[in-house]
Enzyme design. Sequence first.
Site, short mmCIF file in Angstrom:
data_model
loop_
_atom_site.label_atom_id
_atom_site.label_comp_id
_atom_site.label_asym_id
_atom_site.label_seq_id
_atom_site.Cartn_x
_atom_site.Cartn_y
_atom_site.Cartn_z
CG ASP A 31 -2.07 0.96 1.12
OD1 ASP A 31 -2.41 1.35 -0.02
OD2 ASP A 31 -2.64 1.34 2.16
N GLY A 34 0.14 5.56 -4.23
CA GLY A 34 -0.41 6.87 -4.58
C GLY A 34 0.19 7.97 -3.70
NE ARG A 35 -1.39 6.43 1.51
CZ ARG A 35 -1.63 5.49 2.40
NH1 ARG A 35 -1.41 5.72 3.68
NH2 ARG A 35 -2.08 4.31 2.03
CG HIS A 48 0.08 2.27 -9.19
ND1 HIS A 48 -0.21 1.87 -7.91
CD2 HIS A 48 -0.98 3.05 -9.57
CE1 HIS A 48 -1.39 2.37 -7.54
NE2 HIS A 48 -1.86 3.10 -8.53
CD GLU A 78 -13.37 -4.99 -1.84
OE1 GLU A 78 -12.17 -5.36 -1.86
OE2 GLU A 78 -14.31 -5.79 -1.61
CG ASN A 79 -7.69 -1.99 -5.45
OD1 ASN A 79 -6.74 -2.74 -5.25
ND2 ASN A 79 -8.02 -1.03 -4.57
CB SER A 207 -7.74 -3.54 2.79
OG SER A 207 -7.48 -2.34 3.46
#
Length: 253
Positions: A31, A34-35, A48, A78-79, A207
Amino acid sequence: MSKKAGSHPADGGNRAASDFVVPRSVAVIMDGNGRWARSAGFERIRGHEKGTDSVRTTVTECAQLGVEALTLYAFSEENWERPKREINLLMGLLRRFLVDERPTLMQNNVRLLHAGRRQRLDSDILRLLDETMALTADNSGMRLCLAISYGGRQELADAVRSIAREVAAGSLAPEAVDEATISARLYQPTLPDPDLLIRTAGELRVSNFLLWQISYAEIHVSPVCWPDFGKEQLHEAFRDYGRRVRKFGKVHG
Ligand code: IPE
Ligand code: IPE
Ligand code: MG
């Protein structure tokens, strides 16, 4: 060598040459891509892309240290709710990964497996996945399971559906349904349950990952985002694991 290393059950890990315990089975929630990208002033996709290097480092290091099974959470059910553009870019990276990593997998004697639903994946991704799984099928070292289009609840729903079918067909008695019946109908029934679950980027949640399999996993949360996760952070996770006392509900010592 960690003092507590010897206190681990034989099935929970191998002693390594340095100061940590190598778990038999490791799962990673990769995870924070993106951050990582945003904080460096890039588009999310750059995170990514950079994350692919962390995958290669982690796969190679785990294989060389003697991890038996490594499950990487690459794309959740969910992605699929993410913007189409991000999904397309992620699938493009996956295509590239499934081809470019073949030499690394072969050199490290790694066998590739998939956990997840196949229905929503493009046919060319499925073809590349199947080709890479076939290419590596005889590799006898670490098993690398990519969780793609994966959800823990969906996996359990699929298992329950297959049990219901067998009961309806008369080939399985309801009284015979036990934990082993369920485990045997998961996506990768032969993989050992994770001893260690690693999550990067500091989030304290699972998650929808391997809900059944992580019942007694030790959890290590690394503060760094996945693109910054390297050998040093992996070794820190194994040192942390080496300090845990696993009790499995029993009284220890
Ligand atoms: C993990 O990074 C990669 C996937 C879920 C595919 P994220 O994309 O979730 O990154 P953050 O959590 O938004 O930083
Ligand atoms: C979990 O990360 C899924 C993967 C790493 C593939 P997410 O970024 O999707 O999880 P949440 O939304 O933070 O719970
Ligand atoms: Mg995330």
